[in-house]
Motif scaffolding. Structure first.
Motif, PDB file in Angstrom:
ATOM      1  N   LEU A 100      19.283 -50.159  60.317  1.00  0.00           N
ATOM      2  CA  LEU A 100      19.244 -50.241  61.786  1.00  0.00           C
ATOM      3  C   LEU A 100      18.096 -51.168  62.194  1.00  0.00           C
ATOM      4  CD1 LEU A 100      19.827 -46.434  62.517  1.00  0.00           C
ATOM      5  CD2 LEU A 100      21.501 -48.288  62.775  1.00  0.00           C
ATOM      6  N   LYS A 101      18.093 -51.558  63.476  1.00  0.00           N
ATOM      7  CA  LYS A 101      17.037 -52.480  63.950  1.00  0.00           C
ATOM      8  C   LYS A 101      15.725 -51.731  64.173  1.00  0.00           C
ATOM      9  CE  LYS A 101      19.949 -55.751  66.426  1.00  0.00           C
ATOM     10  NZ  LYS A 101      20.543 -55.980  67.748  1.00  0.00           N
ATOM     11  N   PRO A 102      14.598 -52.364  63.831  1.00  0.00           N
ATOM     12  CA  PRO A 102      13.321 -51.695  64.077  1.00  0.00           C
ATOM     13  C   PRO A 102      13.049 -51.510  65.574  1.00  0.00           C
ATOM     14  CG  PRO A 102      12.964 -53.936  63.250  1.00  0.00           C
ATOM     15  CD  PRO A 102      14.433 -53.674  63.177  1.00  0.00           C
ATOM     16  N   ASP A 103      12.298 -50.444  65.895  1.00  0.00           N
ATOM     17  CA  ASP A 103      11.817 -50.220  67.257  1.00  0.00           C
ATOM     18  C   ASP A 103      12.958 -50.150  68.278  1.00  0.00           C
ATOM     19  OD1 ASP A 103       9.830 -49.694  69.041  1.00  0.00           O
ATOM     20  OD2 ASP A 103       9.067 -51.759  69.176  1.00  0.00           O
ATOM     21  N   ILE A 148      25.952 -35.202  71.460  1.00  0.00           N
ATOM     22  CA  ILE A 148      25.392 -36.515  71.125  1.00  0.00           C
ATOM     23  C   ILE A 148      23.863 -36.407  71.091  1.00  0.00           C
ATOM     24  CG2 ILE A 148      25.104 -38.895  71.956  1.00  0.00           C
ATOM     25  CD1 ILE A 148      27.988 -38.552  73.162  1.00  0.00           C
ATOM     26  N   GLY A 149      23.273 -36.925  70.031  1.00  0.00           N
ATOM     27  CA  GLY A 149      21.812 -36.936  69.931  1.00  0.00           C
ATOM     28  C   GLY A 149      21.277 -38.342  70.171  1.00  0.00           C
ATOM     29  N   ARG A 150      19.985 -38.397  70.542  1.00  0.00           N
ATOM     30  CA  ARG A 150      19.317 -39.676  70.776  1.00  0.00           C
ATOM     31  C   ARG A 150      18.187 -39.762  69.761  1.00  0.00           C
ATOM     32  NH1 ARG A 150      14.931 -40.334  74.532  1.00  0.00           N
ATOM     33  NH2 ARG A 150      14.775 -42.435  75.398  1.00  0.00           N
ATOM     34  N   THR A 151      18.034 -40.931  69.165  1.00  0.00           N
ATOM     35  CA  THR A 151      16.986 -41.058  68.153  1.00  0.00           C
ATOM     36  C   THR A 151      16.472 -42.483  68.150  1.00  0.00           C
ATOM     37  OG1 THR A 151      16.421 -40.595  65.843  1.00  0.00           O
ATOM     38  CG2 THR A 151      18.581 -41.607  66.244  1.00  0.00           C
ATOM     39  N   ARG A 152      15.461 -42.765  67.353  1.00  0.00           N
ATOM     40  CA  ARG A 152      14.915 -44.112  67.350  1.00  0.00           C
ATOM     41  C   ARG A 152      14.343 -44.486  65.991  1.00  0.00           C
ATOM     42  NH1 ARG A 152      10.171 -45.840  70.615  1.00  0.00           N
ATOM     43  NH2 ARG A 152      10.355 -47.393  68.973  1.00  0.00           N
ATOM     44  N   THR A 153      14.278 -45.791  65.762  1.00  0.00           N
ATOM     45  CA  THR A 153      13.570 -46.304  64.595  1.00  0.00           C
ATOM     46  C   THR A 153      12.132 -46.609  65.004  1.00  0.00           C
ATOM     47  OG1 THR A 153      14.314 -48.513  65.177  1.00  0.00           O
ATOM     48  CG2 THR A 153      15.624 -47.326  63.524  1.00  0.00           C
ATOM     49  N   MET A 154      11.276 -46.754  64.024  1.00  0.00           N
ATOM     50  CA  MET A 154       9.883 -47.124  64.262  1.00  0.00           C
ATOM     51  C   MET A 154       9.752 -48.650  64.216  1.00  0.00           C
ATOM     52  SD  MET A 154       8.386 -44.046  64.357  1.00  0.00           S
ATOM     53  CE  MET A 154       9.764 -43.829  65.451  1.00  0.00           C
ATOM     54  N   PRO A 155       8.693 -49.191  64.813  1.00  0.00           N
ATOM     55  CA  PRO A 155       8.441 -50.621  64.623  1.00  0.00           C
ATOM     56  C   PRO A 155       8.170 -50.884  63.145  1.00  0.00           C
ATOM     57  CG  PRO A 155       7.042 -49.702  66.346  1.00  0.00           C
ATOM     58  CD  PRO A 155       7.693 -48.547  65.666  1.00  0.00           C
ATOM     59  N   ASN A 171      11.900 -44.265  59.891  1.00  0.00           N
ATOM     60  CA  ASN A 171      11.124 -45.428  59.463  1.00  0.00           C
ATOM     61  C   ASN A 171      11.627 -46.624  60.269  1.00  0.00           C
ATOM     62  OD1 ASN A 171      13.482 -46.316  58.185  1.00  0.00           O
ATOM     63  ND2 ASN A 171      12.856 -45.501  56.192  1.00  0.00           N
ATOM     64  N   HIS A 172      11.317 -47.857  59.832  1.00  0.00           N
ATOM     65  CA  HIS A 172      11.650 -49.006  60.677  1.00  0.00           C
ATOM     66  C   HIS A 172      13.141 -49.345  60.654  1.00  0.00           C
ATOM     67  CE1 HIS A 172      11.225 -50.763  56.701  1.00  0.00           C
ATOM     68  NE2 HIS A 172      12.035 -51.709  57.126  1.00  0.00           N
ATOM     69  N   GLU A 173      13.909 -48.735  59.728  1.00  0.00           N
ATOM     70  CA  GLU A 173      15.325 -49.094  59.672  1.00  0.00           C
ATOM     71  C   GLU A 173      16.275 -47.904  59.700  1.00  0.00           C
ATOM     72  OE1 GLU A 173      16.862 -50.721  56.138  1.00  0.00           O
ATOM     73  OE2 GLU A 173      15.614 -49.511  54.809  1.00  0.00           O
ATOM     74  N   GLY A 174      15.762 -46.732  59.908  1.00  0.00           N
ATOM     75  CA  GLY A 174      16.652 -45.582  59.945  1.00  0.00           C
ATOM     76  C   GLY A 174      15.906 -44.283  60.106  1.00  0.00           C
ATOM     77  N   MET A 175      16.645 -43.192  59.934  1.00  0.00           N
ATOM     78  CA  MET A 175      16.092 -41.846  60.087  1.00  0.00           C
ATOM     79  C   MET A 175      17.105 -40.873  59.488  1.00  0.00           C
ATOM     80  SD  MET A 175      18.153 -42.746  62.685  1.00  0.00           S
ATOM     81  CE  MET A 175      17.141 -43.786  63.695  1.00  0.00           C
ATOM     82  N   VAL A 176      16.746 -39.621  59.425  1.00  0.00           N
ATOM     83  CA  VAL A 176      17.685 -38.592  58.969  1.00  0.00           C
ATOM     84  C   VAL A 176      18.452 -38.075  60.181  1.00  0.00           C
ATOM     85  CG1 VAL A 176      17.903 -36.328  57.862  1.00  0.00           C
ATOM     86  CG2 VAL A 176      16.103 -37.909  57.135  1.00  0.00           C
ATOM     87  N   LEU A 177      19.764 -38.006  60.058  1.00  0.00           N
ATOM     88  CA  LEU A 177      20.598 -37.380  61.087  1.00  0.00           C
ATOM     89  C   LEU A 177      21.064 -36.045  60.535  1.00  0.00           C
ATOM     90  CD1 LEU A 177      22.787 -40.467  62.075  1.00  0.00           C
ATOM     91  CD2 LEU A 177      20.587 -39.731  63.053  1.00  0.00           C
TER      92      LEU A 177
END
Ligand code: FE
Ligand code: CA
Length: 528
Positions: free
Chosen positions: A125-128, A144-151, A60-66
């Motif tokens: 976490l910061k959006p986008d 190490i994994g790479r991931t992202r938040t949504m806007p 989502n805009h502030e995080g994700m599942v790791l």
């Protein structure tokens, strides 16, 4: 495990009898994870417990599942962990690939009752933004994994790029397509089901399943571990967040709610196996705690937003459906197929979907789901009458037509349907009734072929011309292996059908077979 929830589920939603419920709970209590009291702390690993890599999902805009799972010996039935131990796992999130600027960290406990899997739900976490993450346990550090938040919800987002994949039978082909996907620089991956196949090992395939058809918890866990041991699949999970949903083979071929495709299957043991399959799915996927299984229940339908550009409604067309009409298979679109009681979504999921669609102010509104929505006659013999797949939306054609009608009546902005399951590519124009081509086009469907299931196939051009001639809704058909790469702006959606020339040996080459686009405001499929 909450037995009062189970009781409620079995009595209300499924209408099962008290007798069956008792039989079911007796069967369920033989699953080892229910009874284990684990107090021993364990971190003295001799082998790398991070053999299955890392994953992230449901951003989502502030995080994700790791996600990760401790498995020092992943292909062993006990995955190399003693059955009665817990381990402490440290997680870290950084803004750089070398993990020198860590912005968040914490500890989670890996428990035997969830297969020593870890699901960290990050917030704040910061959006986008893109982030990097890893785990520590004992003396070992994960990849190490790479991931992202949504806007942020409603925030303007210029573009989105994602891949759509499904059906990755391990025995029938290599995961070469993920090699290309790794270079596509995607923000997200959608996996639309058949992540594993439950079948017994077969001879003379490119790779071989371990063991017989999976039924026990240990067997389901080992099957997932075997699939996830593939280095390309592991790398793709580490490259960006995945949004997953299941189809049938994560449990059992063509299952429908509490009904097996086979006759005379004991319902209590079928539901116990369903609980086992659902548990393993949760254990292995980067899902939020809303998807923690409650016995034979797991809530998988959910919404993911990418700013104001796109909303994705991830559907579950297996758990709540009615049984396939006409005994499944390819049949006429008769009164049984048209029965308005037939459903793929069930009451609650459909109400949720309708509300979500009518509340949405996103530019693109996307159903990410399993089975094909185009009402397609797949009869190839011109002397025989039309047939439609009873396992797919044609088996619930009245419900399907009402959904498209709803999209039209509520002026849902740019409805797009993403589909897996069928092991070939399609681009379809969806109408309220696909058998009436004079009606207006309401939505667009892009069907992703299988990543590996079915092995090497040609384009199937003669079949394509028959299907297109018999079905005005079909604009593209192709039988090769691959996936779809989608690129979105607020003006145009482009789908690139990526195909691999050979999945039976390493080094297969990936190319683009065709690209189709949809302009915002017009659901017509256009050659790009
Ligand atoms: Fe499949
Ligand atoms: Ca399937």
């Amino acid at each position: 495990m909450n037995f009062s929830n189970l009781d409620k589920f079995l009595q209300s939603e499924n209408g099962l009898s008290r007798r069956l419920f008792l039989a079911y709970t007796t069967a369920l209590s033989s699953i080892p994870w229910l009874g284990c009291a684990s107090t021993n702390f364990y971190e003295s690993f001799e082998e790398n417990p991070f053999s299955l890599g890392v994953a992230s999902g449901d951003p989502n805009h502030e995080g994700m599942v790791l996600w990760t799972k401790l498995a020092p010996k992943p292909l062993q039935l006990d995955y190399g962990m003693p059955p009665d131990v817990v381990s402490e796992v440290k997680w870290e999130v950084a803004t750089d690939e070398s993990m020198s600027s860590i912005v968040q960290s914490g500890f989670e406990t890996a428990n035997p009752h969830l297969g020593h899997s870890i699901h960290v739900e990050t917030t704040g976490l910061k959006p986008d933004h893109w982030y990097f993450y890893r785990f520590h346990c004992g003396d070992f550090i994960s990849p190490i994994g790479r991931t992202r938040t949504m806007p942020k919800e409603g925030a303007k987002a210029d573009k989105l790029r994602f891949a759509v994949t499904s059906c990755q039978n391990y025995e029938q082909g290599l995961y070469t397509a993920y090699e290309q996907m790794l270079t596509d620089d995607v923000d997200l991956v959608f996996h639309l089901g058949d992540y594993i196949y439950e079948y017994a090992a077969k001879e003379n395939r490119v790779r071989k399943h371990l063991g017989k058809e999976i039924e026990t918890l240990a067997e389901y866990r080992r099957r997932y571990a075997q699939y996830r041991s593939d280095p390309l699949l592991q790398k793709m999970h580490a490259a960006c967040p995945w949004i997953v949903t299941w189809d049938d083979h994560e449990f059992d071929n063509n299952w429908a709610n509490d009904v097996s495709e086979k006759a005379n299957v004991d319902k209590a043991s079928f539901m116990k196996r369903r609980a086992t399959a659902f548990q393993t799915y949760y254990e292995m996927m980067p899902l939020r705690k809303t998807s923690v299984p409650q016995g034979p229940n797991l809530q998988l339908y959910r919404q993911i937003n990418f700013g104001s550009l796109a909303s994705f409604y991830v559907l579950d067309t297996r758990q709540y459906r009615t049984n396939q009409p006409n005994g499944d298979g390819k049949k006429a679109l008769n009164s049984q197929a048209r029965n308005p009681q037939n459903t793929l979504l069930g009451k609650d999921q459909k109400a949720w979907m309708y509300k979500s669609l009518s509340d949405s102010s996103s530019t693109w509104n996307v159903l990410a789901q399993q089975v094909m929505m185009g009402t397609v006659n797949t009869q190839r013999n011109k002397n025989k009458s039309a047939v439609y797949s009873m396992d797919q939306w044609p088996g619930c054609v009245t419900e399907r037509n009402k959904i498209v009608e709803f999209m039209s009546n509520h002026k849902v902005s740019n409805p797009v349907v993403l589909t897996g399951d069928i092991h070939c590519n399609w681009a379809n124009e969806l109408r309220m009734d696909d058998l009436k081509p004079e009606g207006k086009i309401v939505a667009t469907e892009f069907v992703a072929t299988s990543l590996s299931s079915g092995g090497n196939k040609g384009q199937g051009q003669s079949t394509a011309s028959i299907y297109k001639a018999n079905n005005p809704c079909v604009k593209f058909y192709n039988e090769e292996r691959g996936y779809i790469l989608c690129e979105l702006t607020d003006k145009v959606w482009t789908s690139h059908y990526k195909v691999v020339d050979d999945v039976l040996k390493p080094g297969g080459k990936t190319s683009t077979r065709a690209s189709y686009k949809v302009l915002s405001g017009n659901p017509k499929v256009i050659k790009a």
